[in-house]
Design an enzyme around this catalytic site. Structure first.
Site, PDB file in Angstrom:
ATOM      1  N   ASP A 149     -12.008   4.939   8.547  1.00 19.23           N
ATOM      2  CA  ASP A 149     -11.667   5.699   9.833  1.00 19.23           C
ATOM      3  C   ASP A 149     -12.758   5.767  10.625  1.00 19.23           C
ATOM      4  O   ASP A 149     -13.569   4.679  10.841  1.00 19.23           O
ATOM      5  CB  ASP A 149     -11.248   6.913   9.277  1.00 19.23           C
ATOM      6  CG  ASP A 149     -10.133   7.526   9.911  1.00 19.23           C
ATOM      7  OD1 ASP A 149     -10.297   7.878  11.040  1.00 19.23           O
ATOM      8  OD2 ASP A 149      -8.954   7.675   9.358  1.00 19.23           O
ATOM      9  N   HIS A 222     -11.020  12.726  13.496  1.00 14.73           N
ATOM     10  CA  HIS A 222      -9.791  12.297  12.778  1.00 14.73           C
ATOM     11  C   HIS A 222     -10.363  11.587  11.255  1.00 14.73           C
ATOM     12  O   HIS A 222      -9.445  11.829  10.327  1.00 14.73           O
ATOM     13  CB  HIS A 222      -9.228  10.960  13.780  1.00 14.73           C
ATOM     14  CG  HIS A 222      -8.179  10.253  12.923  1.00 14.73           C
ATOM     15  ND1 HIS A 222      -8.030   9.171  11.949  1.00 14.73           N
ATOM     16  CD2 HIS A 222      -7.003  10.243  13.536  1.00 14.73           C
ATOM     17  CE1 HIS A 222      -6.879   8.830  11.782  1.00 14.73           C
ATOM     18  NE2 HIS A 222      -6.062   9.210  12.652  1.00 14.73           N
ATOM     19  N   SER A 568      -1.186   9.378  10.398  1.00 13.02           N
ATOM     20  CA  SER A 568      -2.469   9.266   9.877  1.00 13.02           C
ATOM     21  C   SER A 568      -2.677  10.246   8.903  1.00 13.02           C
ATOM     22  O   SER A 568      -3.495  10.191   7.982  1.00 13.02           O
ATOM     23  CB  SER A 568      -3.542   9.378  11.110  1.00 13.02           C
ATOM     24  OG  SER A 568      -3.576   8.328  11.737  1.00 13.02           O
TER      25      SER A 568
END
Length: 773
Positions: A149, A222, A568
């Site tokens: 990620d 994220h 996600s």
């Protein structure tokens, strides 16, 4: 938001990078040359020499060959990334030992207090009071989860290591140092961290360190969010933005170890904080290292928009194939391009592809209109209007500056609003083009008092909540239409927005998220994707303190935990369940773990009714795959559908007509893609009848007897032989055939059914999806 790199940035960067190696008559870029699996025990030097030898065959000199190497993949994946011309790449692709040579493009983008509690309550269980998790799975204690990620914010309480034991002996990785990140940022929870950006910098030039750390540290948020959703420690008293979603935050496998692989970086442009991209070459290097490092599970919340590449040209698919060979479970996000059909990404059958659905929590904010009508909005905006009186209400389409295109006039795009027409008013903006949070920023810029964000029809009642930079809320598409009708009918339309509160026990739940990408599978329609769904709407998890809750550059707030939506967010939920199953059943293959989750998934909501989509329509396998993940049921599935590395290679031969491993030649006649031993059945263009075979392995009681029941798709008959499977021992395998026959259903209409094996204690369900020629 998924967006490709700007073409205007490419040529200057390439000329700066490549003109020193040869004449600039031909443009060079990063290509991945994939060679399959390493054979025998070889040193890194021997592998690198083999790669240089191939490059020397297409380069003008040894020096040019050496200088062209970007990555040499050396652990499990055999291949390299190099700066090549199209002609050089074509020559390499024609060599016998080369599987494929394809551009290492920026196709890819990064696609919790309540969510885990909701999953467990849905099974009639209470939070962490689970015998199988606490005493058997040990909360994932010895399992290592790799997160591919945007990095990690290591100071978050979610990554503390208090009370954790020694790092597992199988771990072979490193803690790579860099900007604001040194060896002390790794501990017994974050046991390793690496970063990869050679592919990124070959395309964009040097990283702008204003918007990203040249290290495993997460600037974006994220990666921190997904990592804590998988394996964050139990942290009480957590909330977002001063009180929303208050509760105890924890990952699904809170004692699992984390290995961080940072591959996603900001796209240069007007919104570098918002838009990230991830290059094939960097991701494949991360997969290669993760396999060598000793991870058990890889969580990859990254995917592609647009036309998906075939498996042999797909960096994630190649990496996941090698991971599966080594027993590593790979979970990937399905993408956020729904509700349009055939939008799902991460399509290889050796990975778990995860769609997104809701949980039973909402953030209600009431909108009172001047005519006395009350409408329920949703928001996590901490700001409230200064006055309790009604404010003037205006539709953005009636308050734009001259020259604003009519088709986007109501969407509050940057610099579109006329300050004279919106100052001091509540502005109704519509979803569509542009970021939701940026619409609030535009209202604030023009002097508006608040924003009401109206859903598009495709989003229906599904409302991803936002932490707007001014008072505001979001409403469903039907309510947005009602507000616009009121504005058009009233002489002086007005409204006020109440403060928001967290509400639990919302029904129905789960509901498929409108943004969750749908099937069918565009690379191989005879494999059903997505595989499963999990919570992905408004999920609370840890966040990077370098990033605001909106990620807007003009938003200077800092938060430790944030609410975020997308596949996600659903992917790490499934990754955590995989970690728990790996702890419970260390001898199970990655395909067995996927099968356990799929065949035990739920297809009904908390009301006991069929799962629906955001529009209230019944959701089928093209939306939710096999159903909503149920961890406790998956721990004891009864039967599993297993598949080997060789099975996947045979599948690739029949599906894409390509060898994924040069040492495994494709047979003259390959089995149908539908014959892969998968826990679901998908038949494309059924003409007449077709028979597929499946094999199940008994992982339940030693002696047991299963009977099959069938729910036939409309217009398709289904017969299964034999209809009874008797097992004498654990590990015994039994095969059966499934014959499907068309009965006149119109062409290209997808119809769904299922078949279920049961021994009275276990229910092993597989969806069937058919399109009839």
């Amino acid at each position: 938001m998924m967006r490709g790199p700007s073409p205007y940035l490419v040529l200057p960067v390439f000329f700066l990078l490549f003109c020193f190696t040869a004449s600039c008559n031909e443009l060079r870029r990063v290509y991945i040359v994939y060679l399959g699996e390493h054979k025998g025990l070889r040193t890194g030097r021997e592998i690198l020499e083999d790669h240089h030898s191939l490059l020397r065959s297409v380069k003008n000199s040894e020096e040019e060959a050496l200088n062209s190497v970007v990555y040499s993949y050396k652990h499990s994946i055999n291949g390299f990334a190099a700066l090549l011309t199209e002609e050089e790449a074509t020559k390499l692709s024609e060599m016998e030992q080369v599987v494929s040579a394809f551009p290492g493009e920026a196709r890819w983008s990064p696609h919790t207090t309540r969510s885990w509690e909701f999953i467990m309550q849905e099974e009639g269980l209470q939070g962490w009071e689970l015998e199988w998790m606490t005493s058997k799975a040990k909360l994932g204690k010895e399992v290592i989860v790799g997160v591919v990620d945007s990095g990690v914010w290591p100071e978050s309480q979610s990554f503390g290591d208090a009370g954790m034991g020694p790092i597992p002996e199988r771990w072979k990785g490193i803690c790579q140092e860099g900007d604001a990140f040194d060896s002390s940022n790794c501990n017994k929870k974050i046991i390793g961290a690496r970063y990869y950006l050679k592919g990124y910098e070959a395309y964009y030039g040097s990283l702008n360190r204003t918007y990203a750390y040249r290290s495993p540290r997460d600037h974006d948020g994220h990666g921190t969010h997904t990592a804590s959703t998988v394996a964050g420690r139990v942290v009480p008293g957590v909330s977002a933005l001063g009180g929303f979603a208050r509760g105890t935050a924890a990952g699904g496998a809170p004692l699992a170890r984390l290995a961080i692989y940072k591959v996603c970086w900001p796209i240069p442009g007007p919104n570098p904080n918002i838009e990230n991209t991830c290059f094939d070459a960097d991701m494949l290097a991360a997969f290669d290292d993760a396999i060598g490092d000793g991870v058990h599970v890889l969580s990859v919340s990254i995917g592609a928009s647009g036309v998906p590449p075939k498996y042999s040209n797909d960096g994630i698919a190649i990496g996941a194939l090698h991971a599966a060979k080594h027993g590593i479970v790979v979970a990937c996000s399905a993408g956020n391009d729904g509700p349009a059909p055939a939008t799902v990404s991460n399509l290889a059958p050796w990975m778990i592809t995860v769609g997104a659905s809701s949980i039973d929590r909402a953030f209600d904010s009431l909108v009172l209109l001047g005519n006395g009508v009350t409408i329920k909005g949703q928001t996590v905006t901490p700001y409230v209007l200064k006055s309790s009186e009604l404010y003037p209400l205006v539709y953005a389409g009636d308050a734009v500056v001259p020259g604003t295109p009519g088709n986007v006039s109501g969407q509050c795009l940057p610099n579109s609003l006329d300050a004279k027409k919106v100052r001091g008013k509540i502005v109704v903006c519509l979803r569509g083009s542009g970021l939701r949070v940026a619409k609030g920023l535009e209202v604030k810029r023009a002097g508006g008092a608040a924003i009401i964000l109206g859903n598009a029809v495709a989003n229906g009642n599904e409302i991803p909540v936002d932490a707007h930079v001014l008072p505001g809320t979001a409403v469903s598409s039907d309510d947005a239409i009602a507000i616009l009708k009121y504005i058009n009918a009233a002489r002086r339309p007005s409204a006020k927005i109440g403060s928001a509160r967290t509400v639990l026990g919302v029904t129905p739940a789960p509901v498929m998220a409108a943004f969750s990408s749908r099937g069918p599978n565009r690379v191989e329609p005879n494999i059903l994707k997505p595989d499963i769904t999990a919570p992905g709407l408004n999920i609370l998890a840890a966040w990077s303190e370098s990033s605001s809750p909106t990620k807007l550059e003009d938003d200077h707030r800092s938060v430790k935990y944030n609410l975020y939506s997308g596949t996600s967010m659903s992917c790490p939920h499934v990754s955590a369940v995989a970690a728990l199953l790996k702890s419970l059943h260390p001898d199970w293959s990655s395909s067995a773990i996927r099968s356990a989750m799929m065949t035990t998934a739920a297809v009904v909501n908390t009301r006991g009714a069929p799962l629906t989509d955001a529009a209230g329509q019944a959701a089928g396998p093209l939306e939710l795959g096999s159903g909503h993940v149920r961890p406790n049921h998956a721990s004891d599935p009864g039967l599993v559908y297993d598949a080997s590395y060789e099975d996947y290679l045979l599948f690739a031969c029949s599906s894409i007509g390509a060898q994924m491993d040069p040492s495994f030649p494709c047979p003259e006649t390959s089995p149908s893609p539908s014959d892969l031993n998968y826990p679901s059945i998908a038949i494309s263009d059924l003409n007449g009848s077709v028979t597929v075979r499946r094999t199940v392995t008994n992982v339940g009681p030693g002696a047991t007897r299963y009977r099959v029941t069938v729910t036939e798709p409309t217009g398709v008959s289904v017969s299964i032989s034999p209809g009874v499977l008797s097992f004498k021992r654990v590990g015994q395998k039994k095969s059966f055939s499934v014959t499907l026959k068309a009965r006149g259903t119109p062409g290209k209409v997808y119809v769904a059914g299922s078949y279920t094996w049961s021994d009275g204690a276990h229910v092993v369900r597989s969806p069937i999806v058919v399109s009839v020629a």
